[in-house]
Design a protein around this motif. Structure first.
Motif, PDB file in Angstrom:
ATOM      1  N   ALA A  83      27.054 -43.190-111.880  1.00 67.53           N
ATOM      2  CA  ALA A  83      27.043 -41.949-111.109  1.00 67.53           C
ATOM      3  C   ALA A  83      26.746 -42.182-109.630  1.00 67.53           C
ATOM      4  O   ALA A  83      27.408 -41.608-108.749  1.00 67.53           O
ATOM      5  CB  ALA A  83      26.036 -40.971-111.707  1.00 67.53           C
ATOM      6  N   ALA A  84      25.774 -43.030-109.340  1.00 70.92           N
ATOM      7  CA  ALA A  84      25.409 -43.263-107.948  1.00 70.92           C
ATOM      8  C   ALA A  84      26.523 -43.982-107.200  1.00 70.92           C
ATOM      9  O   ALA A  84      26.865 -43.628-106.063  1.00 70.92           O
ATOM     10  CB  ALA A  84      24.117 -44.078-107.883  1.00 70.92           C
ATOM     11  N   GLU A  85      27.112 -44.988-107.819  1.00 67.48           N
ATOM     12  CA  GLU A  85      28.190 -45.723-107.160  1.00 67.48           C
ATOM     13  C   GLU A  85      29.434 -44.852-107.003  1.00 67.48           C
ATOM     14  O   GLU A  85      30.108 -44.896-105.971  1.00 67.48           O
ATOM     15  CB  GLU A  85      28.522 -46.998-107.953  1.00 67.48           C
ATOM     16  CG  GLU A  85      29.604 -47.865-107.333  1.00 67.48           C
ATOM     17  CD  GLU A  85      29.229 -48.444-105.969  1.00 67.48           C
ATOM     18  OE1 GLU A  85      30.108 -49.050-105.332  1.00 67.48           O
ATOM     19  OE2 GLU A  85      28.057 -48.284-105.534  1.00 67.48           O
ATOM     20  N   ASP A  86      29.720 -44.034-108.023  1.00 66.09           N
ATOM     21  CA  ASP A  86      30.867 -43.129-107.920  1.00 66.09           C
ATOM     22  C   ASP A  86      30.678 -42.147-106.760  1.00 66.09           C
ATOM     23  O   ASP A  86      31.612 -41.879-105.993  1.00 66.09           O
ATOM     24  CB  ASP A  86      31.044 -42.350-109.227  1.00 66.09           C
ATOM     25  CG  ASP A  86      31.669 -43.188-110.323  1.00 66.09           C
ATOM     26  OD1 ASP A  86      32.278 -44.234-110.012  1.00 66.09           O
ATOM     27  OD2 ASP A  86      31.562 -42.793-111.507  1.00 66.09           O
ATOM     28  N   ALA A  87      29.470 -41.610-106.617  1.00 73.14           N
ATOM     29  CA  ALA A  87      29.199 -40.664-105.525  1.00 73.14           C
ATOM     30  C   ALA A  87      29.365 -41.361-104.176  1.00 73.14           C
ATOM     31  O   ALA A  87      29.892 -40.772-103.218  1.00 73.14           O
ATOM     32  CB  ALA A  87      27.795 -40.099-105.669  1.00 73.14           C
TER      33      ALA A  87
END
Length: 464
Positions: A83-87
């Motif tokens: 989630a963090a990398e996608d954001a």
């Protein structure tokens, strides 16, 4: 509709994907069917992705995404499964001007990739806006089964022939040619090979060039009570081939959506005791369009033969020398009685049923009310809301029991159907309180099944 479906031209344009695992592989298998320039950004891409790079199908940047990596990209997929990398990658891609999709994250995606049935160049996209992916897969499986595998071949051959077919005039003659090719002659010729398909196209074009113009015709089509699933197959075919659709006011929007997109849609609505298009004007609309060569669908609510002024329109067609046919529909009485779990006739209760219209007040006044007032009689009264007090008075005057059940069904068969169960004594008052705004049918002598069962039980107790 939150997502507007479009087909994006990707040939020669950049598509960037961040990620190298299972989520990335799933998207890449689909994207590799396009002619886009694919760039994958991943420190550790899966072996399949590495193999695609070796085959020259895409480019890999073996690192995390950096600013500028999505420059000039039309689409960007965040598929890092974190989630963090996608954001983070989405923020970079949007700064570079790309539309972004985060895999399995509808809320943060600017576009979605639908389920696809691929018969290249024929492509069917199915989307549920994330609400029901299982349903989308089921629809995809159904379409995969229905659409022949050779459909793409026919489409490719047909595309190469389009300029030659332009010799046919725009409109019905050209549509008839392509319809014959795709749904009749083409599939049969394909079994003998592509060369035979091309020969068939030449022969078919010559046949249609020599053919006389198709004469105009009128189909009087019953649209049923409103639920599009109750439309007959014959009615669907008529709507699919119509040049002009002249429809009543009460036809539901869902059914009008089924008409051919290019068809001319004309609202010839009549409103009881309100503004209406004159019948003579409707007759002229029908005959003028048919005389000009159009395939006309005169779309009537319910069944065209029940209180639809059908005879007047048929007479107008006959006088104008226009051919016609009738496509029956499900009448509102059938839908209404089904909605309350009853039947219009019942052994031991009534062997006949009367269909009345409250719109024709002269005929209404002359009706045999004495017979209808007898116990056990049943009537379906169309357009009777405003005549409720008149109905009550006539029936009670001729001896009808004030406790006789009466049920009024508004928008029968539709999602917004409403049922008002009352008695003859309470009919005008209960209708006034209900404030019904849609088309309604009154069933005299019938209560909803649960209420009817309770009444019969009470009668048996009193008799005992």
């Amino acid at each position: 509709m939150q997502h507007f479906p479009i087909f994006v031209a990707l040939a020669g344009r950049r598509v960037v994907l961040s990620g190298g695992g299972e989520a990335a592989l799933a998207k890449l298998r689909l994207l590799l069917k396009t002619e886009a320039h694919l760039t994958v950004i991943s420190p550790d891409p899966a072996p399949e992705i590495t193999a695609w790079e070796a085959a020259g199908k895409l480019r890999i940047l073996r690192r995390r995404m950096e600013p500028g990596d999505a420059t000039c990209a039309v689409l960007f997929y965040a598929a890092d499964e974190d989630a963090a990398e996608d954001a983070r990658t989405v923020a970079l891609a949007r700064a570079d001007g790309a539309l972004t999709n985060t895999v399995d994250n509808l809320a943060d995606s600017q576009f979605i990739t639908p389920a696809i049935v691929d018969r290249d160049p024929v492509t069917v996209a199915i989307g549920t806006e994330g609400a029901a992916p299982v349903l989308a897969r089921r629809i995809k499986a159904d379409l995969e089964e229905r659409l022949p595998t050779g459909l793409g071949t026919l489409a490719r051959i047909g595309k190469s022939f389009r300029k030659m077919a332009d010799i046919l005039p725009m409109g019905r003659k050209r549509r008839d040619f392509w319809s014959d090719f795709y749904f009749d002659h083409g599939p049969r010729a394909l079994t003998a090979g592509e060369d035979q398909v091309r020969e068939t196209l030449d022969e078919l074009l010559n046949t249609h060039l020599r053919a006389e113009d198709r004469q105009g015709h009128v189909a009087f089509v019953g649209a049923g009570p409103g639920d599009p699933e109750l439309l007959t197959l014959k009615a669907r075919r008529a709507l699919d081939t119509a040049d002009v659709v002249i429809h009543d006011r009460l036809i539901s929007p869902e059914i009008l959506e089924l008409a051919r997109r290019e068809a001319l849609m004309i609202d010839a609505g009549k409103e009881g005791f309100g503004p209406s298009m004159a019948q003579d004007d409707i007759n002229r609309l029908i005959t003028d369009h048919a005389a000009g060569g159009a395939q006309v669908v005169r779309l009537k609510s319910g069944d065209a033969t029940v209180f639809g002024r059908l005879d007047e329109e048929i007479d107008a067609c006959t006088d104008a020398g226009v051919t016609w046919h009738i496509v029956p529909g499900i009448t509102s009485a059938s839908a209404a009685v089904a909605g309350i779990g009853q039947s219009l006739t019942r052994r031991g209760r009534n062997a006949s049923v009367r269909f009345l219209t409250g719109h024709d007040m002269k005929g209404f006044a002359d009706h045999d009310w004495k017979t209808l007032a007898r116990p056990g009689e049943v009537a379906a009264i169309y357009m009777g809301k405003k005549a409720a007090r008149f109905i009550q008075g006539r029936l009670i005057m001729h001896g009808a029991d004030p406790a006789t059940p009466v049920t009024v069904i508004e928008n029968a068969s539709r999602a917004d159907q409403r049922i008002v169960a009352t008695t003859l004594a309470q009919l005008p008052a209960d209708l006034s309180d209900a404030k019904l705004g849609g088309p309604a049918l009154t069933l005299f002598g019938l209560a909803p099944r649960a209420a009817q069962s309770a009444l019969e039980s009470l009668d048996q107790q009193e008799f005992a």
